[in-house]
Design an enzyme around this catalytic site. Structure first.
Site, PDB file in Angstrom:
ATOM      1  N   GLY A 195      -1.669 -10.616   9.548  1.00 12.84           N
ATOM      2  CA  GLY A 195      -1.637 -12.042   9.838  1.00 12.84           C
ATOM      3  C   GLY A 195      -2.690 -12.521  10.804  1.00 12.84           C
ATOM      4  O   GLY A 195      -2.555 -13.605  11.377  1.00 12.84           O
ATOM      5  N   GLY A 196      -3.770 -11.752  10.993  1.00 17.54           N
ATOM      6  CA  GLY A 196      -4.797 -12.132  11.956  1.00 17.54           C
ATOM      7  C   GLY A 196      -5.461 -13.459  11.663  1.00 17.54           C
ATOM      8  O   GLY A 196      -6.004 -14.097  12.563  1.00 17.54           O
ATOM      9  N   ARG A 212     -15.695  -1.241   9.349  1.00 18.76           N
ATOM     10  CA  ARG A 212     -16.035  -2.384   8.511  1.00 18.76           C
ATOM     11  C   ARG A 212     -17.410  -2.947   8.874  1.00 18.76           C
ATOM     12  O   ARG A 212     -18.096  -3.544   8.046  1.00 18.76           O
ATOM     13  CB  ARG A 212     -14.952  -3.452   8.699  1.00 18.76           C
ATOM     14  CG  ARG A 212     -14.950  -4.532   7.651  1.00 18.76           C
ATOM     15  CD  ARG A 212     -13.534  -5.027   7.448  1.00 18.76           C
ATOM     16  NE  ARG A 212     -13.450  -6.466   7.353  1.00 18.76           N
ATOM     17  CZ  ARG A 212     -12.314  -7.125   7.145  1.00 18.76           C
ATOM     18  NH1 ARG A 212     -11.176  -6.471   7.062  1.00 18.76           N
ATOM     19  NH2 ARG A 212     -12.304  -8.439   7.043  1.00 18.76           N
ATOM     20  N   ARG A 268       0.793  -1.231   0.000  1.00 17.55           N
ATOM     21  CA  ARG A 268       0.000   0.000   0.000  1.00 17.55           C
ATOM     22  C   ARG A 268       0.826   1.282   0.000  1.00 17.55           C
ATOM     23  O   ARG A 268       0.258   2.367   0.023  1.00 17.55           O
ATOM     24  CB  ARG A 268      -0.966  -0.014   1.190  1.00 17.55           C
ATOM     25  CG  ARG A 268      -1.983  -1.145   1.081  1.00 17.55           C
ATOM     26  CD  ARG A 268      -3.094  -1.072   2.101  1.00 17.55           C
ATOM     27  NE  ARG A 268      -4.028  -2.149   1.850  1.00 17.55           N
ATOM     28  CZ  ARG A 268      -3.981  -3.353   2.425  1.00 17.55           C
ATOM     29  NH1 ARG A 268      -3.036  -3.624   3.316  1.00 17.55           N
ATOM     30  NH2 ARG A 268      -4.863  -4.273   2.120  1.00 17.55           N
ATOM     31  N   ASP A 295     -15.699 -11.178  11.660  1.00 12.82           N
ATOM     32  CA  ASP A 295     -14.478 -10.667  11.030  1.00 12.82           C
ATOM     33  C   ASP A 295     -14.609  -9.193  10.675  1.00 12.82           C
ATOM     34  O   ASP A 295     -14.199  -8.758   9.600  1.00 12.82           O
ATOM     35  CB  ASP A 295     -14.116 -11.488   9.787  1.00 12.82           C
ATOM     36  CG  ASP A 295     -12.751 -11.097   9.219  1.00 12.82           C
ATOM     37  OD1 ASP A 295     -11.840 -10.808  10.018  1.00 12.82           O
ATOM     38  OD2 ASP A 295     -12.597 -11.052   7.979  1.00 12.82           O
TER      39      ASP A 295
END
Length: 599
Positions: free
Chosen positions: A202-203, A357, A142, A328
């Site tokens: 890496g969740g 989210r 990014r 999530d």
């Protein structure tokens, strides 16, 4: 040689030496380095872009007006540069511009330095990536950070690399964490007070989220702050020796049992910094595993916004958007500092806005985290009725939490009840950054309308393996559109206007004092919208999907606009029915730069 000749030669030699020293002095005088002042004032210095967010507050607003609602029709390509090779995939980079050069990252951990006026390649760095990297959501990057004479970016194997900005030579390289355990890094670093601030990704692999501060010139750690409650923070002396710096929260307070040890909450987006409050703001990801029945409690500091003191590395306040997340709903989306005119008191509040989210737009007092306002920015939210502004907590719809596999289906522990919930886990808004205009007082939010079938399954932690305990299928809510660019009033909670899009929106937004909003679409268009009315006033086809944020700057009296093009990211990998609906879109890898046509 005569005495006269020797005497006349000496002044000539002195003249040559003096001339050389003058040239050297001139070179040193013109060599430019990025200072702390450049970074703090980036939002107002129109000849550069040296922060991810067009300013440390992340507003993505430019005061430039040369390109405006009247002149934008004359916007034409100035140049385009291809990232080349077979390494395409998703391109999500925000370019940086300084001293006539552009620094832009690309998929597979590459970084290019280009002449900002012509597009000529000056140098390229390509990280040597090992086998076995585990990025959850494509091989994207990014963007970079720039400080002093260094350009700094992260790699998919969870390393941080600093390059000489003029030559591309490696100055330092440090490891964030072990990629074999599921750690990776895709965000743009941010510079705060001479420190490079990073999180990790890496969740989905049961990593432990953490925010690090390093000396930007050397890469050496100054402090680390875990974002899972129960883990010890550390600070480091000048020799790199660590010492304890306080536990994040309190062990087992909101994480009963041992799952906090692999608790996720990875802060995988860029941090932002507000000089007014002297606080770093960063969002944290989902708790691990997704199956919430295994981890009762709020599970701090997952799915939250946290404010960190940059001098101490300690958490000053937090706000958890989705306590005990079971869908999530990462809380990593950007927290943008702005001034909020409170209609109840008539007073101006130092606030921050976040399009979470989970589908709610959240406004917090950025000095203490108190929730000021909360309202939907998407048309359907199933998991909660809203927020209690007194307690700051969501009001859950309990029947929309995926079922418990240990008590349902005959208690065989195979699969819990399937529920349909909106938004989907890809979010009402995901990684694509929104923008705020102080001129209109509106946020410009790239939103998506979709839901999901989701269910829970048993799962146990294994280092370096997926750690979900859930299954899912994403489904569009409407036939005619999924994405929608929305102008949102943070005070009234109203959507002032919207521009619908057939495919999901996955690229960022920029707004300008020229009363324009720029954003890209997966269909390949970079578009300009009237910031007040929502009328589309310009578009250009870039040849591949745009899932990156635009930037703008001026050079020699001309305003330039740039965006990276290249379809990919999480949607085609995780998008279920949505991914099948848009599987005709093509990959790419290029950066486009535009300016006004001169007649």
């Amino acid at each position: 040689m005569s005495t006269r000749s020797r005497m006349s030669a000496a002044p000539r030699r002195l003249s040559v030496i003096a001339g050389a020293l003058l040239v050297l002095g001139a070179t040193q005088a013109t060599a430019k380095e990025v200072t702390n002042d450049d970074i703090v004032n980036d939002a107002t210095i129109t000849t550069q872009v040296v922060t991810h967010g067009l300013g440390t507050k992340g507003q993505r607003y430019s005061p430039l007006t040369q390109v405006n609602t009247e002149t934008v029709k004359d916007l034409v390509p100035a140049w385009s540069f291809s990232f080349g090779g077979e390494k395409q995939r998703g391109q999500q980079s925000q370019p940086l511009i300084f001293d006539g050069k552009m620094y832009v990252t690309a998929s597979y951990s590459r970084l290019f330095a280009l002449d900002a006026k012509t597009g000529e390649k000056l140098w390229k760095y390509e990280a040597r990536l090992p086998d076995g990297i585990m990025p959850c959501c494509d091989v994207i990057n990014r963007g970079a950070a720039i400080y002093d004479n260094l350009v700094i970016f992260g790699t998919l194997d969870a390393k941080l690399v600093a390059l000489d900005k003029d030559t591309g030579k490696v100055v330092w390289r440090e490891t964030i964490e072990d990629y074999k355990a599921g750690y990776s890094f895709t965000a743009a670093p941010q510079i705060v007070k001479g420190m490079v601030i990073t999180g990790n990704s890496g969740g989905e692999f049961g990593v432990v989220g953490r925010v690090d501060a390093r000396d930007a010139k050397t890469g050496k750690l100054i402090w680390t702050r875990p974002t899972v409650e129960g883990h010890m923070g550390q600070k480091f002396d000048k020799d790199g020796k660590p010492s304890d710096n306080g536990i994040s929260g309190k062990t087992n307070a909101t994480w009963p049992g041992d799952l906090w040890k692999t608790g996720g909450a990875a802060p995988w987006q860029a941090a932002y910094y507000d000089p007014d409050t002297d606080l770093i703001y960063i969002g944290t990801g989902n708790p691990s595993p997704w199956n919430s029945w295994l981890r009762p409690g709020d599970n701090l500091y997952s799915s939250s916004t946290i404010a960190i003191n940059p001098d101490t590395g300690k958490i000053v306040w937090h706000f958890q958007g989705t306590p005990h997340d079971g869908w999530d709903f990462d809380g990593v989306n950007e927290f943008i500092s702005f001034e909020y005119n409170d209609p109840k008191t008539g007073k101006m509040v130092k606030a921050g806005g976040k399009a979470d989210r989970n589908g709610f737009f959240l406004v917090n007092d950025r000095t203490n985290g108190k929730l000021i306002n909360a309202f939907p920015f998407v048309s359907r939210i199933d998991w909660a009725k809203g927020y209690d502004l007194k307690t700051g907590r969501p009001m859950y719809n309990d029947d929309k939490r995926p079922g418990n596999p240990f008590t349902e289906g005959g208690g065989d522990g195979q699969k819990g009840e399937v529920v349909f919930a909106a938004p989907s886990f890809l979010g009402g808004k995901n990684q694509m950054p929104m923008a705020f205009s102080p001129k209109t007082g509106l946020f410009y939010v790239p939103a998506n309308e979709w839901g999901m079938d989701i269910w829970n399954e048993p799962v146990s932690y294994k280092r370096g393996a997926a750690y979900l305990g859930a299954g899912f299928t994403i489904k569009p809510l409407y036939e005619d559109y999924i994405g929608s660019l929305r102008a949102v009033d943070p005070v009234s909670g109203k959507i002032v206007w919207e521009v619908k899009n057939s495919a999901p929106l996955w690229g960022g937004v920029m707004t300008t004092a020229g009363n324009l909003v720029f954003y890209g679409t997966p269909e390949g268009y970079l578009k300009a919208i009237n910031a007040t009315t929502g009328e589309e006033v310009w578009q250009f086809q870039t040849g591949s999907g745009v899932i990156a944020p635009p930037v703008t700057w001026e050079e020699n009296g001309e305003q330039y606009i740039a965006v990276v093009s290249g379809w990919g990211g999480a949607v085609p990998l995780w998008g279920g029915d949505v991914a099948r609906r848009i599987n005709t879109l093509e990959q790419g890898g290029s950066v486009w730069v535009f300016k006004l046509h001169k007649s």
